[in-house]
Design an enzyme around this catalytic site. Structure first.
Site, mmCIF file in Angstrom:
data_model
loop_
_atom_site.group_PDB
_atom_site.id
_atom_site.type_symbol
_atom_site.label_atom_id
_atom_site.label_comp_id
_atom_site.label_asym_id
_atom_site.label_seq_id
_atom_site.Cartn_x
_atom_site.Cartn_y
_atom_site.Cartn_z
ATOM 1 N N GLU A 1 39.605 42.321 31.916
ATOM 2 C CA GLU A 1 40.884 42.049 30.871
ATOM 3 C C GLU A 1 40.675 40.831 32.879
ATOM 4 O OE1 GLU A 1 42.858 41.940 28.957
ATOM 5 O OE2 GLU A 1 42.286 43.068 27.779
ATOM 6 N N CYS B 1 47.918 36.503 35.658
ATOM 7 C CA CYS B 1 46.419 36.501 34.787
ATOM 8 C C CYS B 1 47.040 35.120 33.921
ATOM 9 C CB CYS B 1 45.942 37.543 34.057
ATOM 10 S SG CYS B 1 47.246 38.209 32.787
HETATM 11 P P1 NAD Z 1 39.684 41.426 41.689
HETATM 12 O O1 NAD Z 1 39.232 41.572 41.247
HETATM 13 O O2 NAD Z 1 39.794 41.236 43.762
HETATM 14 O O3 NAD Z 1 40.090 43.437 42.484
HETATM 15 C C1 NAD Z 1 40.603 44.225 41.213
HETATM 16 C C2 NAD Z 1 39.797 45.597 41.580
HETATM 17 O O4 NAD Z 1 38.950 46.056 41.050
HETATM 18 C C3 NAD Z 1 40.984 46.193 42.505
HETATM 19 O O5 NAD Z 1 41.687 47.309 42.805
HETATM 20 C C4 NAD Z 1 39.409 45.363 43.566
HETATM 21 O O6 NAD Z 1 39.623 47.252 44.562
HETATM 22 C C5 NAD Z 1 38.364 46.369 42.715
HETATM 23 N N1 NAD Z 1 37.383 45.982 42.579
HETATM 24 C C6 NAD Z 1 36.685 45.693 43.880
HETATM 25 N N2 NAD Z 1 35.386 45.706 44.232
HETATM 26 C C7 NAD Z 1 35.181 45.785 42.309
HETATM 27 C C8 NAD Z 1 33.549 46.541 42.329
HETATM 28 N N3 NAD Z 1 32.705 46.437 42.881
HETATM 29 N N4 NAD Z 1 33.567 47.344 41.267
HETATM 30 C C9 NAD Z 1 34.828 48.220 40.730
HETATM 31 N N5 NAD Z 1 36.298 47.890 41.387
HETATM 32 C C10 NAD Z 1 35.550 46.840 42.234
HETATM 33 O O7 NAD Z 1 41.197 41.139 41.548
HETATM 34 P P2 NAD Z 1 42.546 41.028 42.444
HETATM 35 O O8 NAD Z 1 42.459 39.437 43.088
HETATM 36 O O9 NAD Z 1 43.056 42.439 42.893
HETATM 37 O O10 NAD Z 1 43.532 40.038 40.970
HETATM 38 C C11 NAD Z 1 43.568 38.911 40.658
HETATM 39 C C12 NAD Z 1 42.552 38.327 39.450
HETATM 40 O O11 NAD Z 1 43.146 39.577 38.007
HETATM 41 C C13 NAD Z 1 42.869 37.535 39.026
HETATM 42 O O12 NAD Z 1 42.282 36.987 38.599
HETATM 43 C C14 NAD Z 1 43.665 37.473 37.276
HETATM 44 O O13 NAD Z 1 44.199 36.305 36.895
HETATM 45 C C15 NAD Z 1 43.416 38.759 36.592
HETATM 46 N N6 NAD Z 1 44.745 39.493 36.040
HETATM 47 C C16 NAD Z 1 44.173 39.541 34.995
HETATM 48 C C17 NAD Z 1 44.869 40.437 34.152
HETATM 49 C C18 NAD Z 1 44.854 40.121 32.479
HETATM 50 O O14 NAD Z 1 45.051 40.954 31.757
HETATM 51 N N7 NAD Z 1 43.536 39.319 31.675
HETATM 52 C C19 NAD Z 1 45.943 41.268 34.412
HETATM 53 C C20 NAD Z 1 46.340 40.732 35.319
HETATM 54 C C21 NAD Z 1 45.626 40.773 36.536
#
Ligand code: NAD
Length: 531
Positions: free
Chosen positions: A244, A278
Site C-alpha cells: 500500500e 496517502c
Molecule cells: P517509508 O517507506 O519511509 O516507511 C514505512 C515503513 O517502512 C517504516 O516503518 C520504516 O521503518 C519501514 N522501512 C524502511 N526501510 C525499510 C526496509 N528496507 N525494509 C522494510 N521496512 C523498511 O514511509 P513513511 O514515510 O513512513 O510513510 C509515508 C508513505 O506511506 C507515503 O508515501 C504514503 O503515501 C504512504 N502511505 C500509504 C498508504 C496506503 O494505504 N496506500 C497509507 C499510509 C501511508
C-alpha cells in the site's frame, strides 16, 4: 531561523519527540534482527492455539480491546497528536472513530465473510463432482507501517489479521513507536495470549529483518521507494507481499459541480492531516468555465483555516490539543523539506501561490497554487504536505487524460451534480478507489476495499478483499461417484481418443445439451474399462 523538527534515532534506541515542542515523549528500543526472528518464532508458537478458536471467540477478544480503547480515547488521541503534530480532534475523527468501527465490524462479520463457500464446477457436476472453498489463516503476518496514521493504519491490519486466525508481528514507523506500542498494550490488557501480537520497534533495519524473518506474508504500508526494496527482498524468500504505497490523487471538478461544496471538499481533502495522507487530494483539475469561482472559494476557505500557533522561533509552543485547531504541524523535517522543495520548484517555474507557500515553525501553511503544469514536481511526485495545485481543463476527455497522466493510482475523485456522468468518468480513471462528490475518506470505511494500481502498489486492505489477503483459500473437491474410475484415466485406447475429442468439442462448450450427446461414448468407455 525556522524551527526544525528533531530527528528521532540515537542509533541504539528511538527517541519519540513531539514535533511541535521538540520535547521527548518517550523512548523505544531499536529491535535487532535476531530478536525480530525470535519474535516471529514466538508468534508462530502462539498462532496454532489461536487458529482453533471460533470467530466468535476471537471477536470477543477484539471487542474487549475495543472497550479499553473507548475508555482511553482521549489519552490515545493525545498520544497520536503528540507523536505526529496533528490536531487531537483529527486523531479522534480519522484514527479512533474509524478503527472502533472497523473493530466491531470485523469482530462480528468475519465469520460470514470467511464462511466456506460452494464453488461451481460447471458441467463436472454431471459426473458427480462438487467443490467448496475454505479460508485458512496464513500463520504469522508481518505488518510494516508508516507514521501518518500511526494508530489506524497498523491497527486495522492487526485486527483483520487476528480475526482471520493469524499471529502478528508489527513494525511501526520509527517516528511513532509509542503509538505502535500502545496498540500492543491495549491487546495485552484485553487478554490476548502471549506472543500473538508483538511490536518490534525500530528503523528500516528492523523492518528489513521482519521481511527476511520467514513470516507468511508482509503487509507493507509506506513509500514507493521502500515498497520496492521490500518487494525485492521478499521475492528472494518468496514471501508474498501486499504493498500500500503513495499516491498523487487527482480531483476532477466538472462544470456542473456544486462549486462551494467541491471547494470545501478540496480544502479538507488536501489539507487534513497537513496533507500527509496517502489519499490526500494532490492535484485538482477544474473545468475552465467555473475555475475563477472555484479558486476564489478554495482560497477563502483556506484562509479561514486555523493553524496551531507553531511560531517561527525555537521553543515556541503550539497546542494541537485545542479543539478549534484545523491544521497542526508536519510530522518530520524530512517531509517538510520535500514540501518546501516542491513549492519552491513550482513557483520558480511560474506557479503562483494564492495563499500559504511557506513553512511556519515545524508546520507548513496550507498552500493553493495555480499556473501549474505536469512538468512540475508538485504535479508529478507525491508532495505529502498541505499543498493544493489547481489546473483547468476544457473537456471530460481532457480531465480523464490529465488524471491518468501519473505513475500513481491510489484514489481519485470526480465532483458533479450528474451522478451518471460522474460514474462514467470515474470508471475511466486508473485508481484503486474513485469517489464521486467525496475525497480522501473511504480508507475509514471498514467494508470497502482499499489499495492502488500502478506504482501505488498491489493487493488490498479492508473489506472482504482485504480479509482474503490474510488467509489461504483452500479448495476441497469431492468425487461423489467414488466407485467409478474416471473416464480420462489410463489406458488410452481408440474409443478413449474419440471420447476426448468429444470432450473438446462438446463438453468444453459449456452446454449441457451438447455434453449429453457424449453419453453413448461415455458408456462405451466405461464398459471398456470394467474389470
Ligand atoms: P517509508 O517507506 O519511509 O516507511 C514505512 C515503513 O517502512 C517504516 O516503518 C520504516 O521503518 C519501514 N522501512 C524502511 N526501510 C525499510 C526496509 N528496507 N525494509 C522494510 N521496512 C523498511 O514511509 P513513511 O514515510 O513512513 O510513510 C509515508 C508513505 O506511506 C507515503 O508515501 C504514503 O503515501 C504512504 N502511505 C500509504 C498508504 C496506503 O494505504 N496506500 C497509507 C499510509 C501511508
Amino acid at each position: 531561523m525556522a524551527q526544525s523538527i528533531p530527528a528521532k534515532s540515537t542509533g541504539a534506541e528511538l527517541i519519540s519527540r513531539d514535533p511541535v515542542s521538540g520535547e521527548e515523549i518517550g523512548r523505544a528500543p531499536i529491535v535487532m534482527p535476531e530478536d525480530v526472528a525470535r519474535a516471529v518464532g514466538r508468534a508462530r508458537e502462539a498462532q496454532s492455539e489461536w487458529a482453533i478458536l471460533t470467530f466468535r471467540e476471537r471477536g470477543r477478544l477484539i471487542m474487549k480491546a475495543r472497550k479499553i480503547i473507548l475508555g482511553e480515547l482521549e489519552e490515545i488521541a493525545s498520544l497520536i497528536s503528540r507523536e505526529t503534530g496533528k490536531p487531537v480532534s483529527e486523531a479522534v475523527a480519522m484514527e479512533l472513530a474509524t478503527t472502533l468501527d472497523l473493530m466491531q465490524y470485523f469482530a462480528r462479520k468475519t465469520a460470514s465473510l470467511l464462511r466456506p463457500r460452494r464453488v461451481s464446477v460447471g458441467l463436472y457436476w454431471s459426473m458427480g463432482r462438487s467443490s467448496y472453498e475454505i479460508y485458512k489463516p496464513l500463520g504469522v503476518v508481518g505488518i510494516i507501517s508508516p507514521w501518518n496514521f500511526p494508530w489506524a493504519t497498523p491497527l486495522d491490519e492487526v485486527v483483520m489479521a487476528l480475526m482471520a486466525g493469524n499471529a502478528v508481528v508489527l513494525k511501526p514507523s520509527e517516528l511513532t513507536p509509542l503509538t505502535g506500542l500502545k496498540i500492543k498494550d491495549v491487546f495485552d490488557r484485553a487478554g490476548l495470549a502471549d506472543g500473538l501480537l508483538q511490536v518490534v520497534t525500530g528503523d528500516g533495519s528492523t523492518g528489513a529483518a521482519l521481511v527476511g524473518s520467514g513470516v507468511d506474508k508482509i503487509m507493507f504500508i509506506g513509500s514507493v521507494a521502500t515498497g520496492k526494496r521490500v518487494a525485492e527482498a521478499a521475492a528472494s524468500y518468496l514471501t508474498p507481499v501486499v504493498l500500500e504505497l503513495g499516491g498523487k490523487d487527482p480531483m476532477i471538478v466538472l462544470d456542473d459541480a456544486n462549486v462551494k461544496n467541491a471547494a470545501r471538499g478540496a480544502v479538507w481533502g488536501a489539507f487534513a492531516n497537513s496533507g500527509q495522507a496517502c489519499a490526500s487530494v494532490e492535484r485538482c483539475y477544474v473545468h475552465e468555465s467555473i475555475a475563477d469561482q472555484f479558486i476564489k472559494e478554495v482560497v477563502a476557505e483556506t484562509k479561514s483555516l486555523r493553524q496551531a500557533n507553531l511560531g517561527s522561533e525555537p521553543g515556541a509552543v503550539a497546542d494541537p490539543a485545542e479543539e478549534s485547531i484545523d491544521i497542526g504541524s508536519m510530522t518530520s523535517e524530512h517531509q517538510l523539506r520535500t514540501v518546501e522543495r516542491h513549492v519552491h520548484e513550482a513557483t520558480t517555474r511560474g506557479a503562483i501561490a494564492l495563499t500559504g507557500g511557506e513553512r511556519v515553525g515545524p508546520g507548513f501553511k496550507p498552500t493553493v497554487l495555480t499556473n501549474v503544469n505536469h512538468e512540475m514536481d508538485v504535479m508529478r511526485e507525491e508532495t505529502f504536505g498541505p499543498v493544493l495545485p489547481i489546473m483547468t481543463f476544457k473537456t471530460d476527455d481532457d480531465a480523464v487524460h490529465l488524471a491518468n497522466d501519473s505513475v500513481y493510482g491510489l484514489a481519485a475523485s470526480v465532483w458533479t451534480s450528474n451522478l451518471s456522468r460522474g460514474k462514467r468518468i470515474a470508471e475511466r480513471i486508473d485508481a484503486g478507489t474513485v469517489m464521486i462528490n467525496e475525497a480522501l475518506y473511504t480508507h475509514g470505511i471498514a467494508q470497502t476495499p482499499w489499495g492502488g494500481v500502478k506504482q501505488s502498489g498491489f493487493g488490498r486492505t479492508h473489506g472482504r478483499a482485504g480479509l482474503l489477503e490474510l488467509v489461504n483459500p483452500q479448495h476441497i473437491h469431492v468425487n461423489h461417484l467414488w466407485f467409478i474410475p474416471d473416464l480420462w484415466w489410463f489406458n488410452y485406447t481408440p474409443p478413449a481418443g474419440q471420447l476426448f475429442r468429444g470432450f473438446a468439442r462438446r463438453f468444453a462448450s459449456g452446454s449441457i445439451l451438447q455434453a449429453s450427446l457424449l453419453l453413448p461414448q461415455m458408456i462405451r468407455r466405461w464398459l471398456e474399462r470394467r474389470d
